[in-house]
Design a protein around this motif. Structure first.
Motif, mmCIF file in Angstrom:
data_model
loop_
_atom_site.group_PDB
_atom_site.id
_atom_site.type_symbol
_atom_site.label_atom_id
_atom_site.label_comp_id
_atom_site.label_asym_id
_atom_site.label_seq_id
_atom_site.Cartn_x
_atom_site.Cartn_y
_atom_site.Cartn_z
ATOM 1 N N ASP A 1 1.357 -9.575 -9.974
ATOM 2 C CA ASP A 1 0.702 -10.007 -11.211
ATOM 3 C C ASP A 1 -0.170 -11.234 -10.973
ATOM 4 O O ASP A 1 -1.239 -11.382 -11.576
ATOM 5 C CB ASP A 1 1.751 -10.319 -12.278
ATOM 6 N N ALA A 2 0.276 -12.122 -10.097
ATOM 7 C CA ALA A 2 -0.459 -13.363 -9.853
ATOM 8 C C ALA A 2 -1.785 -13.123 -9.141
ATOM 9 O O ALA A 2 -2.751 -13.859 -9.360
ATOM 10 C CB ALA A 2 0.400 -14.316 -9.023
ATOM 11 N N LEU A 3 -1.838 -12.092 -8.298
ATOM 12 C CA LEU A 3 -2.979 -11.944 -7.395
ATOM 13 C C LEU A 3 -3.870 -10.747 -7.718
ATOM 14 O O LEU A 3 -4.700 -10.361 -6.897
ATOM 15 C CB LEU A 3 -2.478 -11.853 -5.947
ATOM 16 N N GLY A 4 -3.717 -10.170 -8.906
ATOM 17 C CA GLY A 4 -4.635 -9.105 -9.302
ATOM 18 C C GLY A 4 -4.057 -7.718 -9.258
ATOM 19 O O GLY A 4 -4.766 -6.733 -9.497
ATOM 20 N N GLY A 5 -2.761 -7.607 -8.944
ATOM 21 C CA GLY A 5 -2.075 -6.328 -9.038
ATOM 22 C C GLY A 5 -1.403 -6.204 -10.390
ATOM 23 O O GLY A 5 -1.765 -6.889 -11.351
ATOM 24 N N ARG A 6 -0.364 -5.357 -10.461
ATOM 25 C CA ARG A 6 0.277 -5.149 -11.770
ATOM 26 C C ARG A 6 1.724 -4.719 -11.585
ATOM 27 O O ARG A 6 2.005 -3.716 -10.925
ATOM 28 C CB ARG A 6 -0.480 -4.072 -12.548
ATOM 29 N N SER A 7 2.649 -5.481 -12.179
ATOM 30 C CA SER A 7 4.043 -5.053 -12.214
ATOM 31 C C SER A 7 4.219 -4.005 -13.300
ATOM 32 O O SER A 7 3.482 -3.969 -14.288
ATOM 33 C CB SER A 7 4.957 -6.253 -12.492
ATOM 34 N N PRO B 1 -2.281 -6.069 -5.211
ATOM 35 C CA PRO B 1 -3.667 -6.501 -5.439
ATOM 36 C C PRO B 1 -4.646 -5.636 -4.640
ATOM 37 O O PRO B 1 -4.288 -5.086 -3.586
ATOM 38 C CB PRO B 1 -3.677 -7.952 -4.931
ATOM 39 N N PRO B 2 -5.879 -5.516 -5.107
ATOM 40 C CA PRO B 2 -6.847 -4.641 -4.439
ATOM 41 C C PRO B 2 -7.097 -5.008 -2.981
ATOM 42 O O PRO B 2 -7.376 -4.118 -2.163
ATOM 43 C CB PRO B 2 -8.119 -4.827 -5.275
ATOM 44 N N ASP B 3 -6.989 -6.301 -2.646
ATOM 45 C CA ASP B 3 -7.294 -6.716 -1.273
ATOM 46 C C ASP B 3 -6.057 -6.731 -0.372
ATOM 47 O O ASP B 3 -6.124 -7.166 0.776
ATOM 48 C CB ASP B 3 -7.948 -8.102 -1.265
ATOM 49 N N ALA B 4 -4.925 -6.266 -0.883
ATOM 50 C CA ALA B 4 -3.681 -6.342 -0.113
ATOM 51 C C ALA B 4 -3.643 -5.291 0.988
ATOM 52 O O ALA B 4 -4.167 -4.184 0.834
ATOM 53 C CB ALA B 4 -2.479 -6.179 -1.029
#
Length: 229
Positions: free
Chosen positions: A98-104, A142-145
């Motif tokens: 959630d912090a880095l642009g993903g979603r729980s 996150p998209p860049d993970a």
């Protein structure tokens, strides 16, 4: 090596982190526990050598029920921006997403509980192996993970920058798993989980399954340059 401090965010009063405690002690780290759910203030990120965020019974997406989780999400975002090495476990991994642009989110493959087979994208990775897992929530990274590992049901590990998310529990030792099963056993049996079989699978000798993983992560933490912060 001078002593460094591992800051650990907990979501329960008395977390079972025997493997992490042993790894920290053997690698000359001291440890400080912070419990935002009890109202503990989060330390300034500029003062962090490294940060571990533990699991817990809360769901990362239930921030209205647990407002302190919003503070933790913002804190993880700031720590990541300051290149603090972060290891986020279970609930922590979902908060990091959630912090880095993903979603729980609630998991789409039900409850994953017990010793699971984890397959890493790198055949040489220490993430390959059998580890204890206990969760029904998941997260889109996150998209860049970079995706690091999966089980047959869920994403198990990803990384972006100095932030690493792990869905399973490398920090739990045998007594910690026993305590968790004792606490949640009745509920688990309602889900059809064979609690006795899990209990019989707990390693009673030799290194704990997550130990090498935690040793390696701690060993890879660079010495903090105060001027950089």
């Amino acid at each position: 090596m001078t002593d460094r401090t591992l800051t650990v965010i907990t979501h329960v009063d008395d977390p079972s982190i025997g493997v992490l405690e042993a790894a920290a002690a053997d690698n000359s780290w001291s440890m400080t526990m912070v419990a935002p759910f009890r109202g503990d203030p989060l330390p300034g990120v500029a003062d962090l050598d490294a940060l571990v965020v533990l699991g817990g019974p809360q769901s990362a997406y239930e921030v209205q029920d647990h407002p302190y989780l919003s503070d933790e999400i913002a804190y993880l975002r700031e720590a990541h921006a300051h290149e603090v090495p972060v290891l986020a476990l279970c609930l922590g991994s979902q908060l990091l997403a959630d912090a880095l642009g993903g979603r729980s989110r609630p998991g789409d493959n039900g409850l994953e509980c017990g010793f699971i087979d984890v397959t890493a994208t790198d055949p040489e990775s220490l993430l390959n192996g059998t580890f204890f897992s206990f969760h029904s929530d998941s997260a889109d990274p996150p998209p860049d993970a970079e995706v690091l590992a999966r089980s047959d049901r869920y994403l198990q590990a990803w990384r972006t920058g100095r932030s690493t998310a792990v869905q399973f529990h490398p920090e739990l030792d045998g007594p910690g798993i026993e305590a968790l099963l004792a606490l949640e056993g009745a509920k688990l049996r309602q889900f059809g989980v064979d609690v006795d079989a899990i209990r019989e699978s707990i390693p009673t000798s030799g290194p704990q399954p997550g130990r090498r993983l935690l040793d390696t992560w701690l060993d890879d933490v660079p010495v903090r340059d105060p001027a950089h912060h």
